[in-house]
Design a protein around this motif. Sequence first.
Motif, PDB file in Angstrom:
ATOM      1  N   ALA A 118       3.697 -12.120   1.517  1.00  0.00           N
ATOM      2  CA  ALA A 118       2.387 -10.980   1.232  1.00  0.00           C
ATOM      3  C   ALA A 118       2.399  -9.766   1.682  1.00  0.00           C
ATOM      4  CB  ALA A 118       0.884 -11.291   1.062  1.00  0.00           C
ATOM      5  N   ALA A 119       2.877  -9.805   2.724  1.00  0.00           N
ATOM      6  CA  ALA A 119       3.274  -8.087   3.500  1.00  0.00           C
ATOM      7  C   ALA A 119       4.345  -7.686   2.749  1.00  0.00           C
ATOM      8  CB  ALA A 119       3.936  -8.629   4.726  1.00  0.00           C
ATOM      9  N   GLY A 120       5.815  -8.832   1.866  1.00  0.00           N
ATOM     10  CA  GLY A 120       6.687  -8.050   1.632  1.00  0.00           C
ATOM     11  C   GLY A 120       6.493  -7.973   0.258  1.00  0.00           C
ATOM     12  N   PHE A 121       5.862  -8.704  -0.743  1.00  0.00           N
ATOM     13  CA  PHE A 121       4.910  -7.909  -2.062  1.00  0.00           C
ATOM     14  C   PHE A 121       4.460  -6.739  -1.899  1.00  0.00           C
ATOM     15  CE2 PHE A 121       3.105  -8.513  -5.674  1.00  0.00           C
ATOM     16  CZ  PHE A 121       4.123  -8.540  -6.619  1.00  0.00           C
ATOM     17  N   ALA A 122       3.563  -6.411  -0.864  1.00  0.00           N
ATOM     18  CA  ALA A 122       3.026  -5.342  -0.641  1.00  0.00           C
ATOM     19  C   ALA A 122       3.919  -3.928  -0.401  1.00  0.00           C
ATOM     20  CB  ALA A 122       2.154  -5.819   0.174  1.00  0.00           C
ATOM     21  N   ALA A 123       4.471  -4.001   0.540  1.00  0.00           N
ATOM     22  CA  ALA A 123       5.975  -3.591   0.810  1.00  0.00           C
ATOM     23  C   ALA A 123       6.868  -2.948  -0.378  1.00  0.00           C
ATOM     24  CB  ALA A 123       6.561  -3.756   1.886  1.00  0.00           C
ATOM     25  N   GLY A 124       7.035  -4.295  -1.139  1.00  0.00           N
ATOM     26  CA  GLY A 124       8.513  -3.913  -1.911  1.00  0.00           C
ATOM     27  C   GLY A 124       7.033  -2.935  -3.267  1.00  0.00           C
ATOM     28  N   ILE A 125       5.998  -3.720  -3.759  1.00  0.00           N
ATOM     29  CA  ILE A 125       5.246  -2.135  -4.471  1.00  0.00           C
ATOM     30  C   ILE A 125       4.907  -0.952  -4.269  1.00  0.00           C
ATOM     31  CG2 ILE A 125       3.205  -2.010  -5.495  1.00  0.00           C
ATOM     32  CD1 ILE A 125       2.412  -5.297  -5.848  1.00  0.00           C
ATOM     33  N   THR A 126       4.696  -0.885  -2.749  1.00  0.00           N
ATOM     34  CA  THR A 126       4.477   0.595  -2.353  1.00  0.00           C
ATOM     35  C   THR A 126       5.771   1.428  -2.227  1.00  0.00           C
ATOM     36  OG1 THR A 126       2.867  -0.338  -0.518  1.00  0.00           O
ATOM     37  CG2 THR A 126       3.733   1.717  -0.216  1.00  0.00           C
ATOM     38  N   GLU A 127       6.932   1.216  -2.175  1.00  0.00           N
ATOM     39  CA  GLU A 127       8.456   1.241  -2.005  1.00  0.00           C
ATOM     40  C   GLU A 127       8.196   1.636  -3.440  1.00  0.00           C
ATOM     41  OE1 GLU A 127      10.903  -0.952  -0.564  1.00  0.00           O
ATOM     42  OE2 GLU A 127      11.746  -1.580  -1.805  1.00  0.00           O
ATOM     43  N   ALA A 128       8.841   1.245  -4.111  1.00  0.00           N
ATOM     44  CA  ALA A 128       8.987   0.952  -5.585  1.00  0.00           C
ATOM     45  C   ALA A 128       7.851   2.473  -6.228  1.00  0.00           C
ATOM     46  CB  ALA A 128       8.389  -0.003  -6.447  1.00  0.00           C
ATOM     47  N   LEU A 129       6.624   2.623  -5.820  1.00  0.00           N
ATOM     48  CA  LEU A 129       5.340   3.678  -7.058  1.00  0.00           C
ATOM     49  C   LEU A 129       6.281   4.833  -5.758  1.00  0.00           C
ATOM     50  CD1 LEU A 129       2.277   1.952  -7.214  1.00  0.00           C
ATOM     51  CD2 LEU A 129       4.167   2.449  -9.180  1.00  0.00           C
ATOM     52  N   ILE A 130       6.580   4.904  -4.865  1.00  0.00           N
ATOM     53  CA  ILE A 130       6.348   6.069  -3.978  1.00  0.00           C
ATOM     54  C   ILE A 130       8.055   6.925  -4.016  1.00  0.00           C
ATOM     55  CG2 ILE A 130       6.323   6.925  -1.611  1.00  0.00           C
ATOM     56  CD1 ILE A 130       3.998   5.468  -1.501  1.00  0.00           C
ATOM     57  N   ILE A 131       8.587   5.845  -3.844  1.00  0.00           N
ATOM     58  CA  ILE A 131      10.219   6.718  -4.160  1.00  0.00           C
ATOM     59  C   ILE A 131      10.995   5.619  -5.124  1.00  0.00           C
ATOM     60  CG2 ILE A 131      12.422   6.197  -2.422  1.00  0.00           C
ATOM     61  CD1 ILE A 131      10.125   7.777  -0.829  1.00  0.00           C
ATOM     62  N   ALA A 178       8.136   2.350 -14.264  1.00  0.00           N
ATOM     63  CA  ALA A 178       7.052   2.015 -13.329  1.00  0.00           C
ATOM     64  C   ALA A 178       7.381  -0.030 -13.734  1.00  0.00           C
ATOM     65  CB  ALA A 178       6.327   2.556 -12.599  1.00  0.00           C
ATOM     66  N   ALA A 179       6.209  -0.098 -14.142  1.00  0.00           N
ATOM     67  CA  ALA A 179       6.030  -1.497 -13.886  1.00  0.00           C
ATOM     68  C   ALA A 179       7.558  -2.084 -13.686  1.00  0.00           C
ATOM     69  CB  ALA A 179       5.660  -1.461 -15.617  1.00  0.00           C
ATOM     70  N   PRO A 180       8.741  -2.176 -14.536  1.00  0.00           N
ATOM     71  CA  PRO A 180       9.452  -3.431 -13.750  1.00  0.00           C
ATOM     72  C   PRO A 180      10.072  -3.039 -12.722  1.00  0.00           C
ATOM     73  CG  PRO A 180      10.603  -1.937 -15.487  1.00  0.00           C
ATOM     74  CD  PRO A 180       8.531  -2.301 -15.818  1.00  0.00           C
ATOM     75  N   THR A 181       9.778  -1.601 -12.713  1.00  0.00           N
ATOM     76  CA  THR A 181      10.328  -1.634 -11.116  1.00  0.00           C
ATOM     77  C   THR A 181       9.598  -2.003 -10.203  1.00  0.00           C
ATOM     78  OG1 THR A 181      11.070   0.467 -12.158  1.00  0.00           O
ATOM     79  CG2 THR A 181      10.862   0.384  -9.357  1.00  0.00           C
ATOM     80  N   VAL A 182       8.545  -2.156 -10.075  1.00  0.00           N
ATOM     81  CA  VAL A 182       7.411  -3.100  -9.041  1.00  0.00           C
ATOM     82  C   VAL A 182       7.783  -4.195  -9.182  1.00  0.00           C
ATOM     83  CG1 VAL A 182       4.714  -2.927  -9.156  1.00  0.00           C
ATOM     84  CG2 VAL A 182       5.399  -0.667  -9.768  1.00  0.00           C
ATOM     85  N   MET A 183       7.692  -4.799 -10.583  1.00  0.00           N
ATOM     86  CA  MET A 183       7.489  -6.709 -10.062  1.00  0.00           C
ATOM     87  C   MET A 183       9.147  -6.798  -9.900  1.00  0.00           C
ATOM     88  SD  MET A 183       5.013  -6.988 -11.503  1.00  0.00           S
ATOM     89  CE  MET A 183       5.260  -9.278 -11.526  1.00  0.00           C
ATOM     90  N   ARG A 184       9.815  -5.897 -10.017  1.00  0.00           N
ATOM     91  CA  ARG A 184      11.469  -6.120  -8.846  1.00  0.00           C
ATOM     92  C   ARG A 184      11.108  -6.228  -7.792  1.00  0.00           C
ATOM     93  NH1 ARG A 184      16.212  -2.235  -9.239  1.00  0.00           N
ATOM     94  NH2 ARG A 184      14.793  -1.303  -7.985  1.00  0.00           N
ATOM     95  N   ASN A 185      11.036  -4.611  -7.073  1.00  0.00           N
ATOM     96  CA  ASN A 185      11.042  -4.507  -5.653  1.00  0.00           C
ATOM     97  C   ASN A 185       9.965  -5.631  -5.318  1.00  0.00           C
ATOM     98  OD1 ASN A 185      11.990  -2.204  -6.680  1.00  0.00           O
ATOM     99  ND2 ASN A 185      11.874  -1.898  -5.088  1.00  0.00           N
ATOM    100  N   GLY A 186       8.542  -5.897  -5.551  1.00  0.00           N
ATOM    101  CA  GLY A 186       7.653  -6.466  -5.044  1.00  0.00           C
ATOM    102  C   GLY A 186       7.755  -8.365  -4.875  1.00  0.00           C
ATOM    103  N   THR A 187       8.397  -8.430  -6.049  1.00  0.00           N
ATOM    104  CA  THR A 187       9.805 -10.404  -6.244  1.00  0.00           C
ATOM    105  C   THR A 187      10.616 -10.462  -4.633  1.00  0.00           C
ATOM    106  OG1 THR A 187       8.546 -10.105  -8.038  1.00  0.00           O
ATOM    107  CG2 THR A 187      10.133 -11.791  -7.298  1.00  0.00           C
TER     108      THR A 187
END
Length: 319
Positions: A118-131, A178-187
């Motif tokens: 869960a922590a990794g998924f949240a970190a992936g979403i954060t990096e996807a949207l900000i960076i 952004a949507a597929p990037t969030v899914m990719r990085n979160g997963t």
Amino acid sequence: MLTSSPQTDKEPRKVAAVHPAVKSLAGSIGGVAEACACQPIDVIKTRLQLDKVNMYHGIWNCGKQIIEQEGVRSLWKGLTPFATHLTLKYALRMGTNAFYQSLLRDKDNKLSDGRRMAAGFAAGITEALIIVTPFEVVKIRLQQQHGQDKAMLKYKGPVHAAVTIVRQDGPLGLWAGAAPTVMRNGTNQMCLFWAKNNFDRLFFDKIEGDGRQLQPWQSMLSGFSAACIGPCATGPFDVIKTRLMAQEKGEGPVRYRGLLDALVRIPREEGLLALWRGLLPRLMRIPPGQAIVWAVSDQITGYFERRHWDKDPELAQQA
């Protein structure tokens, strides 16, 4: 061999958690090393993913054509945004993952596999949207350009590309895909942090926070192994992300209207395996890159982790 441990049991009663700022520093330094080493494979991956007419016949043919037609330096196209992107991305990834983990740890400072994911998924979403998304939009626009004469290129460099995209598509143009990037990085980060921790334990009996420090080659082995999982799981998201980011709205109707439209159209028009285009170069770039990142970051975090053990009386009692 692992360096000596202040804890002889396999599972320490308590573990030391390194501050998120230390994790950020370790990740940023590792990101610089990865960018310089792995940029050519990333350029090839992008060209293969954008190739709708079979111009390139595999990784080596693609690299050969780029060198012959555009010069060796073209394999490092987009390096500036890529290196900046990786430095900031890994700083944010490692730092936010450590922060989310700190929120999810139990009273003994331990973390279950589910909470780690869960922590990794949240970190992936954060990096996807900000960076990740804005930097990758710029990088992909630069990488898809053919030729060496800057006067003939639409985008003259990273800053010019970013300004042109904002002027042409609006500020949100930098967040195309952004949507597929969030899914990719979160997963991907969910898989990565879970797998890295478990491969450390499986290969070297290393538990995060136990005060022991992996050797660089050990970090590279477990980091490489962990990073093989994400690209296979997130291949479709990566292809769709690249296609959406490469679209330029100022040149007529866009081909794909969004994540779901691309998810349907690509396999219908090009076959199901098209959703995993560029997988081999991703596997050639991401696991070696992660091996480099973890070799660097584990040395830094291991040093501070060890200091934490040496200074904390409660932890020292377990020695």
